[in-house]
Structures are given as structure tokens and as C-alpha cells.
Design an enzyme around this catalytic site. Structure first.
Site, short mmCIF file in Angstrom:
data_model
loop_
_atom_site.label_atom_id
_atom_site.label_comp_id
_atom_site.label_asym_id
_atom_site.label_seq_id
_atom_site.Cartn_x
_atom_site.Cartn_y
_atom_site.Cartn_z
N ARG A 244 -1.38 -2.47 -18.87
CA ARG A 244 -2.50 -1.85 -18.93
C ARG A 244 -2.69 -0.76 -17.86
NH1 ARG A 244 -6.64 -2.82 -21.70
NH2 ARG A 244 -5.39 -4.55 -22.51
N LYS B 22 -1.04 1.18 -25.19
CA LYS B 22 -1.44 0.82 -26.55
C LYS B 22 -0.08 0.87 -27.38
CE LYS B 22 -6.29 2.49 -25.84
NZ LYS B 22 -6.54 3.31 -24.91
N GLU C 242 -0.56 4.86 -0.41
CA GLU C 242 -1.46 6.19 -0.82
C GLU C 242 -0.56 7.14 -0.61
OE1 GLU C 242 -3.93 3.97 1.30
OE2 GLU C 242 -5.86 4.67 0.40
N THR D 179 -3.18 6.39 -21.92
CA THR D 179 -3.14 4.91 -21.33
C THR D 179 -1.64 4.58 -21.63
OG1 THR D 179 -3.70 4.14 -23.51
CG2 THR D 179 -5.19 4.28 -21.67
N TYR E 220 0.70 -1.32 -0.13
CA TYR E 220 -0.12 -0.21 0.01
C TYR E 220 0.88 1.15 -0.02
CZ TYR E 220 -4.89 -0.80 0.33
OH TYR E 220 -6.30 -0.93 -0.15
N ASP F 97 -6.22 13.85 -24.91
CA ASP F 97 -6.06 12.51 -24.71
C ASP F 97 -5.39 11.76 -25.85
OD1 ASP F 97 -6.63 9.84 -24.40
OD2 ASP F 97 -8.69 9.77 -24.06
N1 DSN Z 1 -11.04 1.08 -25.53
C1 DSN Z 1 -9.99 1.70 -25.92
C2 DSN Z 1 -9.92 1.40 -27.65
O1 DSN Z 1 -10.14 0.44 -28.03
O2 DSN Z 1 -9.48 2.43 -28.28
C3 DSN Z 1 -10.24 3.18 -26.00
O3 DSN Z 1 -9.50 3.47 -24.71
#
Ligand code: DSN
Length: 434
Positions: free
Chosen positions: A246, A240, A53, A237, A51, A211
Site C-alpha cells: 500500500r 492495485k 528524511e 498507487t 529515519y 493518475d
Molecule cells: N480507494 C481507491 C479505489 O478503491 O479505487 C481509490 O484510490
């Protein structure tokens, strides 16, 4: 997975089947990738036990300056965790040239929520990208917190060119005077001009929130314009094109650092996932190496080659192609006789090709049926595939389209897909454990 295999065969069985699926199929979901063994190891490490925080730093009460290791945690025993999180932060700053980075968001949606909470108040007007034109749920869908809490005005793409018309976006901004403009996309194949968005935002005195989740890897190596110098807040994120675990991340100016941190913890999250933060640090280390540049370049070369071959085979592509990692095929309307996105997704699945149905701009079908298929090259590029294989993949997709109702034919195509995949091994040592 030897411990799970011994202690919980039921769980092992499905986990191993997923490993086989990832290995044998062609992964064309534009938002997915295959992480390195370092990233997997960090994500599966003892750091999950801790933990932590708070943050590995504190803002000085007197000067507001950020200082590392000034007891910014609510738990003892964080001396090594602090170092892990610092590594992730410093590497992300170096990659993107950001003044401040928060690596704690558990996901892109949570990063986006903290960004909204930092920049706007409930009821404020936000100019944001329409979901059916490539936006994300958190960009204002009525069932997301974003659509529920803010007055969302949507912009879309031009009907003719299917790319952004910045003059039209400026007109909308002048008409609605948003407090914040949001850009970045989940299904937009062309490059985005963040400088133009900044100019529009400045004209109406709005904040700019980008984003960059889909293109973060391309941005990291200069294959796409970096939004960091232009936006008040950038979210992403990490799983990708960036090829990490993730998770989510926020990049912002020094000026917003304190507020962003507050909105992540305690605003929207409790204890950070330090094993995932370690995996982010591992991925960022990889993103700083020279071969990551080669990888990102190849993602785009592959996407362009796949787009060309699909067009040569007669498909219509949204925005007439791509200059990123992503392609959107328009399968045509119901009247044109071809499969819907939903049917094509199912047929591709039966042939061992994983992709997702997607609305196309001005789609006449609902999102769960949709008229498009979204494809991306990050995962197959990680496997080592190049332009030659893109032509083969385009032909396989075309065969699926031509035979989408024929289960037997789809099963035959699957054999060819599996043969192609087998030439590009993935996690061979994990497979050997089975
Ligand atoms: N679910 C994602 C995508 O496939 O683009 C978006 O965050």
C-alpha cells in the site's frame, strides 16, 4: 505472526481472522490485490526502524544534475537505506520509462497532493474527472484539499456511450482555459487515450496530470497505453494492479524532478517509510519478470469473461463491458425494484463476496447508497483463477442478486464461495501458523 500470537493474543486473533477472511472469501474489490511473500517480508522488516528524511541523491548546485549518494539525507546511517530506495527508483524507471521517479509518497492521495502543488497554484482552474463518473476524491471533491484549494471544472462520460467524448472535453477546455487537466479513474472500465488528453492540454496550453493508480500494472506490461510519454506528471498507487505494498509514487520529467521532490519532502511529508519503499522495490522486481506479463493479460481476459457472463445473466454494465481489470454493474434505479449498491454490497458480503457499491454515471442515488457495484479481477487472478471460474463467479453474483433479502440463502451461497476459494490456496503457510 508467531511473535504477535505469543505476546499479544488479542491482536493476533483479529489479524488471523482477517487472514481467514481474505483466504475464504472472493476478493472482487477492483483496487485490491494479494502481495507476494517477498513484498510482505520487506513491508514487515527492520527498515521500519530507520529515519531517512531527504533523498538518496542530490541535485548538483552547479549543473542541476541528479547525483546519487551526495548526502541528500538529514540523518546518518542511511547507506543501506539509500541503496534500497535507489533500487526502487531504478526499477520503476525501467518499468515505466520515466525520466524521474519519487517513491516516497505514503499513499496515492499524497502523491496527488504533491503533483497539484508542483503544477498549479491555489485558485487555479483545473479540468478534472467528476467523481460520479469514475474520478477520485483528490480529483476535486469539495471535501478534499483538491476541491477546497482549486477551481475545479468537471468533465464526465457521454450519456449514451458512458465513455469519454474527447470532443466535449476539448470544448470544456477551450471554454474554461484550465491551467491543468487531470485524468485517470477509479471506476472507468474502458481504456483512456492519454495522447488525446495531451493534445487537448496542448491546445489550451495546460499541464497534463495523469493518475494511473488503477491501471499501473496493465501499463507496466503494455496492456494499456503508457501515460508517461504524454503527461507532465503521472502518479500511481503501488498496491492495485501493480501488486505491491500500500503506497504511492510519482513519475515525471527531468525538468520537474526537483520541484516534485520538494513538494513530497518537505512539502507534504516527513520521514519516508523505507520498509514500504523496500516492498515497492520487491514488487517492481516482480513486475519486471515475464510471468507478470502473463498475469496482467489474464486479469483482462478474466474481466472480459466475467463481464460477458454477467451480461448473459441479464446485468447491464456501464460502458457495455470492459477492456481493463474493472467492471461496473448498473443495478438499475430505485423504481426498477432491484437492490441499491449499498444493499447489494451487504448481500454480497453475507455471501462471502467482497466488492464495493459505486455510483454509476448520472446516478440518482447519493454515493453512500449508489446504484452500482464495482468489480475487479486483479486479486482473484493472483489466486490463479481463470475464465472458467469467472462464469462460476458471475452465477454466484446473480444468485446473490436474486436472493439479496434472504439471509439463509446467502449463507448457502457462501458455502459455495468458500469451496471455490479453497481450490486456490492463498498464504497457506501463514494460515498454518494459526
Ligand atoms: N480507494 C481507491 C479505489 O478503491 O479505487 C481509490 O484510490
Amino acid at each position: 505472526m508467531s511473535f504477535i500470537k505469543k505476546n499479544d493474543p488479542e491482536l493476533f486473533d483479529v489479524m488471523y481472522k482477517e487472514l481467514e477472511r481474505q483466504t475464504e472469501n472472493l476478493e472482487l474489490i477492483a483496487s485490491e490485490n494479494f502481495v507476494s511473500r517477498s513484498v510482505l517480508e520487506a513491508a514487515g522488516s527492520v527498515l521500519t526502524n530507520k529515519y531517512a528524511e531527504g533523498y538518496p541523491y542530490r541535485f548538483s548546485r552547479k549543473t542541476g544534475e541528479l547525483k546519487y549518494r551526495l548526502y541528500g539525507r538529514y540523518y546518518g546511517g542511511c547507506e543501506f537505506i539509500d541503496k534500497v530506495e535507489e533500487l526502487a527508483i531504478e526499477r520503476a524507471k525501467e518499468i515505466f520509462g520515466a525520466e524521474h521517479v519519487n517513491v516516497q509518497p505514503h499513499s496515492g492521495s499524497q502523491a496527488n497532493m504533491a503533483a497539484y502543488f508542483t503544477l498549479v497554484d491555489p485558485g487555479d482552474t483545473v479540468l478534472s474527472l467528476e467523481l460520479a463518473h469514475g474520478g477520485h476524491l483528490t480529483h476535486g471533491h469539495p471535501l478534499s484539499f483538491s476541491g477546497m484549494m482549486y477551481n475545479i471544472i468537471s468533465y464526465g462520460v457521454d450519456k449514451e456511450t458512458e465513455v469519454f467524448n474527447y470532443d466535449e472535453i476539448l470544448k470544456l477546455a477551450k471554454k474554461h482555459k484550465p491551467k491543468m487537466i487531470l485524468t485517470g479513474a477509479s471506476a472507468y472500465p474502458r481504456k483512456i487515450d492519454f495522447q488525446k488528453f495531451r493534445e487537448i492540454a496542448d491546445t489550451v496550453d495546460a499541464k497534463l496530470f495523469v493518475d494511473m493508480a488503477h491501471i499501473a500494472g496493465l501499463v507496466a506490461t503494455g496492456e494499456h497505453q503508457n501515460p508517461v510519454p504524454y503527461a507532465d506528471i503521472v502518479t500511481t498507487t503501488t498496491h492495485k494492479t501493480l501488486r505491491g505494498p500500500r503506497g504511492g509514487m510519482i513519475l515525471c520529467t527531468e525538468e520537474l524532478a526537483k520541484e516534485v521532490d520538494k513538494q513530497v519532502f518537505p512539502g507534504t511529508q516527513g520521514g519516508p517509510l523505507e520498509h514500504i519503499i523496500a516492498a515497492k522495490a520487491a514488487a517492481f522486481h516482480e513486475a519486471l519478470q515475464d510471468d507478470f506479463k502473463t498475469y496482467q493479460k489474464q486479469i483482462i481476459l478474466n474481466a472480459k469473461a466475467l463481464a460477458k457472463a454477467l451480461k448473459d445473466n441479464g446485468f447491464r454494465l456501464v460502458a457495455d463491458g470492459t477492456d481493463t481489470h474493472l467492471i461496473l454493474i448498473d443495478l438499475g434505479t430505485k423504481d426498477s425494484g432491484g437492490p441499491s449498491g449499498k444493499k447489494m454490497e451487504g448481500a454480497l458480503d453475507n455471501a462471502g463476496i467482497t466488492a464495493n457499491k459505486n455510483t454509476v454515471p448520472f446516478d440518482t442515488r447519493p454515493p453512500f447508497v449508489a446504484s452500482g457495484i464495482r468489480l475487479g479481477t486483479p486479486a482473484i487472478t493472483t489466486r490463479g483463477m481463470k475464465e472458467k471460474e469467472m462464469k462460476q463467479i458471475a452465477d454466484l453474483i446473480t444468485e446473490v442478486f436474486d436472493n439479496y433479502k434472504d439471509k439463509e440463502k446467502l449463507a448457502q451461497i457462501k458455502q459455495n464461495v468458500n469451496e471455490l476459494s479453497a481450490k486456490f490456496p492463498l498464504y497457506p503457510d501463514l494460515l498454518a501458523e494459526g
